[in-house]
Design an enzyme around this catalytic site. Structure first.
Site, mmCIF file in Angstrom:
data_model
loop_
_atom_site.group_PDB
_atom_site.id
_atom_site.type_symbol
_atom_site.label_atom_id
_atom_site.label_comp_id
_atom_site.label_asym_id
_atom_site.label_seq_id
_atom_site.Cartn_x
_atom_site.Cartn_y
_atom_site.Cartn_z
ATOM 1 N N HIS A 58 0.941 0.956 -20.314
ATOM 2 C CA HIS A 58 1.042 2.250 -19.637
ATOM 3 C C HIS A 58 -0.032 3.175 -20.177
ATOM 4 C CE1 HIS A 58 2.756 5.705 -17.663
ATOM 5 N NE2 HIS A 58 2.901 6.330 -18.801
ATOM 6 N N CYS A 83 -0.734 4.394 -13.273
ATOM 7 C CA CYS A 83 -0.843 5.352 -14.381
ATOM 8 C C CYS A 83 -2.284 5.466 -14.864
ATOM 9 C CB CYS A 83 0.084 4.946 -15.519
ATOM 10 S SG CYS A 83 -0.104 3.226 -16.048
#
Length: 1388
Positions: A504, A201
């Protein structure tokens, strides 16, 4: 004409009203009949999961449809219930990776397609069609409920998507304060997402930011790849260019980044590594600069992202200044100053703090070159040049020195949409040039501070570029005048959600085309607003004081990217028509590739993939995977399978056919007669990701005819049993029906086998260990327990065996033997004197046939004659060896005591090669106990050579047994002699003992043995709770005899032999045989008695474990298991295998393995040391005396109770299987004399030097704390009132960081005895730290503390101990310019 109103409120003639009512009545009756029929029809329960968006992924649609519903109608119902346009989505089977879509236009019913009716759940997934999300029906018709609402009234998406165990996310990253909406379609946003490979990510966020930067994207498009100069796979700019083109032109919702990461030189493991996005940005820019050398883009990164600043130190007394010019790609901004509880509130405040100079005074004074002394000075930074793209890194990751953990700061820090950087240019009045100077470090950017050089370093063009004017007027002053173009606009916010341990990333980016903000969250792209951007400031609504950051949202901004607002410089994105020619050709190439991929995907969606089996003519089952288009006919599929199995030339094509097959039950379900032109999709029930059945390519001989297989039939494998030859034939396949009677079934078998049905006995093996005699004529096969695939044994003869009870019959014994016989591959030791090549012809005859149940008398006689010859030769050999041993023992008696001269049974016995006749053909009987006992007696007594006295010497006292040991060090020094045998003829006069003490007649037809019930698990000892595992009693005689169990050995075939076929045998043996009996039967092949070799079981990973429990059966073994036999005396009664480790208290690795040995019940510790020391001298080169060593208990790595010399095993010391002991070498004479004493290991801690001393042993006479303190006081020369102590934690050596020991241990506990909390020192081996209470802890600077922390972390990790303050080891982020990491030259 009179008119009446109809149902539609239209007027109709009155006489027509009757017919209208009649027709309505008929329609109602018809509708009721349809409802009734539908109620009686089976229904199919469909559960559909919508995986097209993050919001709907957790929702389920449930439809309960009639089984006759077509697939086309199913799509209509799903579209209506989900609110989608029918042709814009696909349905696929759920719970599988291969999601082939169902046919939209198929008229096939759900039941025909494979849907299971009733209460079974049929899971489906609603997926994108051709990479595009389904269209919402209400939007197309213009009747959306939300059509009249503005963006502010609708839910919006911001932040990480809720996901199910997605790699790279912790699961708690979503903040409850955020509002989520359904992800907008690609057609609405116009942007393409990036697929998260696992934990990439951070990479996706940076790539999307670079793509949305017009200047970077356009420059990348202008670069042209030369394929002749570089491999396109490893070219980072080329792969980035391809990725950007796909992001701009692809019709997919998301694209892969694997090509880009492959150009980085990464493998699949890198996708599972979490990295910092700022670190990736630096590394990627460095890689691009290297790749762009000698091109127009060589200075692109510096032109866009690089700024300059001055690092200066100015003397406060004379004004003398030294400085250095540095470049930067981003500005790191502190969130919260070190040691402060309040964070900076905004980016502007953090920038002011970044530029705030610090005063160097006191011990930190600066040495002024002009003043020639240390003076107070001011040290700081000044911005000289701002880049066109300004990157700000918010330093949210920090290190907490209190907890010694890496932490994340979630404090609120606001940032403006437009940032004015003019206040951050230093315009204060400068000193005159003659008061300034530079450092003499020789750096390129260090030198004179005069205005002429400043103007050379920074040209006017540079100043105009960045809105900074460095006006060089030739005067004595330099003035920095900021212009009005220092306003930067925010366009990218990279957000981190999670903690310092992991999280994330996603990016919020503003498009310069329409000014709209978008959230790029991996494959999902959605519109957001400025209010959503403000939610990434971090912090919480309420104030919680010092710990406010801990309770704040974990989702906040991490990197900010601003662009200079300058209409003359701000670029726009290239449109497709503006692409350079090389990019246009690349776009066309990518489009063709995408179209090809789409066509291939369409083919995949219409391809049936099913397991294919084929029994080759050589009787080997082949397995493959048949991939056939659903429209191909059965005839075409058969041709494909024929080629796939490579049968061309071996079998004609017309002798092959495809049939439905169940591999698990080996069951032929049905054949397809007359359906050769039927499409495979229809025969297989449609295209599915997996099928509940397989296909078999059946082969017949040219003269044979294929047998039709009808649904409902069962497969029966019929084994014909011949009682005369005691053999069981290979199976014949017969098909029957479950409703057939036993009588009809016998007639069917008689027709297939040619046997008589009248005298036929049929035995069904329903499952393993379950034999059922089918004797009721009218009972059906279903009632008898027949299933899809079955195995039966049939016998038809005129013998009287059928007159006895089935469990007493010869037929049952044969089947019992057949069901319990296993095939073992046994590797013989290399020292084995006999080889299969030298066996006699008479024995080879016996090797080809099974040994009868009671043995063949003729075979026994011939074997006994050979055994007698072998025994005579071994006797003469043993007498010579006895004389050699007696001479050696007489020499030893003059220099050692009687206890120490005892040796193992075969320690000095060797088998000279000159005594072995390799050409002779000898057999060693399974019962050659007489010779073995004589050799043992001669080796132990050493006084008498009279054969008549040898048996008497076997009856020895316990003390003699204790002194007659054999360990692994002498395992190879045992008797071996020439022998030769192919097949063991049971030479024992009686049968062999069964595990449960029962003969075979007492075993029930289920053949379940209860031999293992109530047994205690022991592995390395010959003794159990119930007695001994030894195959001999105290007099050396064989135990009680029992019935013979099947055993047959034969030479290894080349495919069975792992290395040399002459050194292994294949043994067919009844697995109910005990290990002791198995070893007795293996004696002729090993060449020594069963007590002189050991059996090791070999597992799949080639690990070997010794089997020592002689009274256990081989029931845990299965066919083709491997066994290795090694020479060495097996354990006797009361003996235990023991692993000896050396205890090295002051070494890095305190536990070192030495040898394996054998201890016995009744042996003293001193006796065990006497036997152990010669082994240590021979194998470990340790020449030690008995008085200089001690043995002590070992519990994992912890040293325990010290064993005193007079302790007796099993009386004073409990000994068990897998026992381990420590051997400790003493520097001083042994001080432990009594069990009441306590041995403690102490270690001094010196806070002033932050060092730990070596271990020193303290012997205590009692458990009194005062005595311990007194001993420690004397040991460390510390006054008693100043002594403090603490018990170590964890396993030995209780390692602890020197940064933690001073405050983390429980120092000076307030107790009077050692055996209470918190000490609990009740046994030897406890670790105690002690220190001087008045000794102060060394003060460390931050640099020293950091360096010491690294050293301690490295030290503790090497010792395998936990480092509480060390985070998990992260893999360094690297991009390899040569296409991959360097390989280790040591690896092949």
């Amino acid at each position: 004409m009179e008119m009446v109103p109809s149902e539609e409120n239209q007027f109709v003639p009155k006489e027509g009203a009757f017919w209208i009512c009649r027709q309505s009545l008929f329609d109602e009756i018809k509708r009721m009949c349809q409802i009734q029929n539908a109620a009686e029809e089976p229904r199919v329960l469909c559960i559909i999961q919508d995986i097209t968006s993050a919001k709907t992924v957790n929702e389920r649609l449930t439809l309960n449809l009639p089984a006759s519903t077509t697939l086309s109608k199913l799509y209509d119902d799903v579209a209506h219930k989900a609110g989608y346009v029918k042709a814009t989505f696909d349905l696929a089977w759920g719970n599988t990776q291969d999601m082939a879509p169902l046919d939209h236009s198929s008229k096939m019913s759900l039941s025909d397609f494979g849907f299971e009716p009733g209460n079974k759940r049929n899971f489906l997934q609603l997926t994108d069609k051709d990479g595009e999300q389904p269209q919402i029906a209400s939007e197309e018709s213009g009747t959306a409920d939300s059509g009249g609402l503005d963006d502010s009234s609708q839910d919006r998406f911001i932040g990480p998507l809720p996901r199910d165990s997605t790699a790279g996310c912790s699961g708690d990253y979503s903040s409850p304060s955020y509002s989520y909406s359904s992800i907008l379609n690609k057609s609405d946003t116009g942007y393409v997402g990036l697929v998260n490979q696992a934990m990439t990510c951070y990479l996706n966020s940076l790539l999307q930011t670079l793509y949305m930067t017009p200047e970077f994207r356009n420059a990348l498009y202008n670069w042209e790849f030369e394929e002749s100069e570089e491999d396109p796979v490893t070219s980072i700019p080329h792969q980035l260019q391809r990725l950007f083109i796909l992001l701009q032109t692809s019709k997919k919702r998301a694209i892969e980044t694997t090509d880009v990461t492959r150009s980085f030189g990464w493998d699949s493991s890198e996708a599972w590594q979490q990295h910092d996005v700022q670190e990736l940005c630096r590394v990627m820019f460095d890689a691009l600069e290297q790749k762009w050398k000698q091109t127009e883009q060589a200075d692109l990164i510096n032109q866009l992202y690089q700024g300059k600043l001055k690092d200066y130190v100015r003397c406060l007394e004379c004004g003398y200044e030294s400085w250095r010019i540095d470049t930067y790609l981003d500005i790191p901004l502190v969130i919260r100053p070190f040691g402060a509880s309040q964070a900076y509130s905004s980016v502007e405040e953090a920038l002011h703090a970044f530029m705030q100079p610090e005063t160097l005074d006191g011990p930190n004074q600066y040495f002024c070159e002009r003043c020639k002394k240390k003076c107070d000075a001011r040290k700081g930074l000044r911005f000289l040049h701002f880049p066109y793209l300004l990157t700000l890194q918010l330093k949210r990751f920090d290190f907490d020195y209190t907890t010694m953990h890496r932490i994340k700061l979630n404090d609120r820090m606001a940032f403006p949409e437009e940032l004015d950087m003019s206040p951050f240019i230093d315009v204060e009045d400068e000193k005159s040039p003659q008061t300034e100077s530079c450092t003499d470090s020789g750096a390129e950017n260090e030198g004179s501070c005069h205005s002429d050089q400043m103007s050379n370093d920074f040209s006017t063009e540079d100043c105009v570029d960045e809105g900074i004017c460095l006006d060089s007027t030739g005067s004595t002053e330099r003035v920095l005048k900021p212009k009005n173009t220092l306003t930067f606009e925010l366009f990218s916010v990279m957000v981190h959600s999670g903690s310092a341990a992991g999280g994330h990333y996603y990016a919020c980016i503003k498009s310069f085309t329409d000014g709209q903000w978008y959230s790029f969250n991996d494959q999902h792209v959605s519109k957001i607003t400025l209010d959503d951007i403000r939610k990434t400031y971090g912090g919480s609504s309420g104030s919680r004081g010092y710990y406010s950051s801990a309770f704040a949202s974990s989702t906040n901004a991490y990197m900010l990217i601003y662009r200079l607002k300058d209409a003359s410089k701000n670029a726009k994105y290239f449109d497709a028509e503006d692409f350079p020619e090389h990019v246009k050709s690349l776009v066309q190439k990518e489009k063709e590739s995408e179209e090809q991929e789409k066509r291939q995907r369409e083919i995949e969606r219409n391809t049936c993939k099913i397991k294919l089996f084929c029994m080759r003519p050589v009787k080997t089952m082949m397995e493959s995977k048949l991939e056939v288009h659903k429209d191909k006919t059965l005839r075409e599929a058969t041709e494909m399978a024929y080629k796939l199995m490579e049968l061309d030339g071996a079998v004609p094509l017309d002798c092959c056919r495809l049939v439905k097959y169940d591999e698990f039950h080996e069951y032929l379900e049905r054949s397809y007669e007359g359906e050769e032109d039927t499409p495979m999709g229809m025969l297989l029930g449609g295209v599915k990701s997996s099928y509940m059945f397989d296909l078999l390519l059946e082969i017949r001989k040219p003269e044979q005819v294929f047998q039709p297989y009808k649904p409902g039939e069962v497969m029966v494998k019929v084994h014909v049993v011949d009682l005369k030859t005691e053999s069981i034939a290979t199976p014949i396949s017969v098909r029957a029906y479950l409703n057939q009677s036993i009588t009809e079934f016998k007639l069917l078998i008689a027709q297939a086998t040619g046997l008589s049905a009248e005298a036929m006995r049929v035995v069904l093996e329903r499952c393993y260990n379950d034999l059922r005699l089918l004797y009721v004529p009218n009972k059906t096969l279903k009632a008898e327990g027949f299933f899809r695939s079955n195995k039966v044994f049939v016998e038809s003869s005129e013998s009287t065996d059928h007159q006895v009870a089935f469990t007493d019959s010869l037929l049952w014994k044969l089947l019992d033997r057949h069901g319990n016989t296993i095939r073992l591959l046994v590797s013989l030791p290399e020292q084995s004197p006999g080889t299969l090549a030298n066996r006699t012809p008479c024995q080879r005859e016996g090797a080809d046939s099974d040994v009868p149940l009671e043995g063949s008398k003729g075979d026994r006689k011939s074997v006994e004659a050979i055994l007698e010859e072998s025994t005579d030769k071994l006797k003469s050999l043993s007498l010579q060896l006895q004389q050699q041993q007696q001479q050696q023992q007489q020499q030893q008696q003059s220099s050692s005591t009687s206890d120490s001269q005892k040796s193992s049974d075969f320690e000095h016995i060797e088998s000279p090669s000159q005594e072995a006749d390799s050409n002779s053909s000898l057999c060693v009987a399974a019962d050659n106990r007489e010779l073995e006992n004589r050799i043992r007696a001669g080796g132990s007594s050493g006084a008498s050579s009279d054969p008549d006295n040898h048996f008497a010497s076997e009856e020895r006292s316990d003390s003699e047994v204790n002194n007659d040991r054999s360990t692994s060090s002498v395992d190879s020094d045992i008797l071996s002699s020439s022998h030769s045998s192919d097949t063991l003829c049971n030479a024992d006069s009686g049968p062999i003992q069964l595990a449960n003490g029962l003969d075979s007649h007492s075993i029930t037809s289920s053949r379940r043995s209860k031999a293992h019930e109530g047994k205690k698990e022991t592995w390395d000892t010959a003794e159990e709770d119930s007695g001994t595992d030894s195959e001999y009693d105290d007099n050396g005689k064989i135990k009680a005899e029992a019935q013979y169990l099947f055993f047959r050995a034969e030479p290894c075939s080349p495919e069975d032999a792992t290395s040399d076929a002459l050194k292994c045998v294949v043994v067919h043996v009844d697995k109910r045989i005990t290990l002791a009996a198995f070893k007795q039967n293996m004696e002729p092949y090993v060449g020594v008695a069963s007590t002189q070799f050991k059996v090791f079981r070999v597992y799949a990973n080639n690990q070997e474990f010794e089997s020592v429990r002689l009274n256990e059966t081989l029931s845990s073994f299965s066919d083709d298991n491997k066994i290795t036999i090694r020479l060495g005396r097996a354990l006797k009664k009361g003996e235990y295998r023991v692993k000896v480790y050396q205890l090295l208290v002051n070494e890095t690795e305190p536990c070192k393995f030495l040898v394996d040995t054998v201890f016995a019940k009744g042996m003293t510790v001193r006796q065990s040391k006497e036997e152990l020391l010669p082994q240590l001298k021979e194998h470990c080169k340790l020449d030690l005396s008995i008085e200089s060593v001690r043995l002590r208990k070992k519990t994992w790595k912890n040293p325990g109770t010290v064993f005193l010399d007079y302790h007796v095993y099993e009386e004073d010391i409990s000994i068990s299987s897998n026992w381990e002991v420590f051997l400790e070498v003493l520097n001083d004479p042994e001080k432990m004399k009594s069990m009441s004493q306590l041995a403690v290991l102490s270690r001094r801690w010196s806070p002033s030097t932050m060092k730990l001393g070596p271990f020193q042993e303290v012997i205590l006479e009692s458990s009194n704390v005062e005595e311990l303190k007194q001993k420690l006081s004397e040991l460390g020369d510390i006054p008693l009132q100043n002594l403090e102590f603490a018990k170590g934690r964890g396993t030995f050596p209780c390692d602890i960081s020197v940064l933690e020991i001073h405050q983390d241990l429980d120092w000076n506990p307030k107790v009077s005895t050692l055996n209470v909390w918190p000490l609990y020192i009740c046994d030897d081996g406890a670790v105690v730290f002690f220190r001087h209470s008045s000794e102060e802890l060394m003060e460390l600077s931050d640099e020293e503390r950091s360096e010491l922390m690294k050293k301690e972390s490295s030290r503790l990790l090497k010792t395998g101990h936990r480092v509480s303050y060390s985070p998990r080891k992260e893999k360094a982020l690297k991009i390899y310019l040569d296409g991959g990491p360097p390989k280790d030259p040591g690896q092949d």
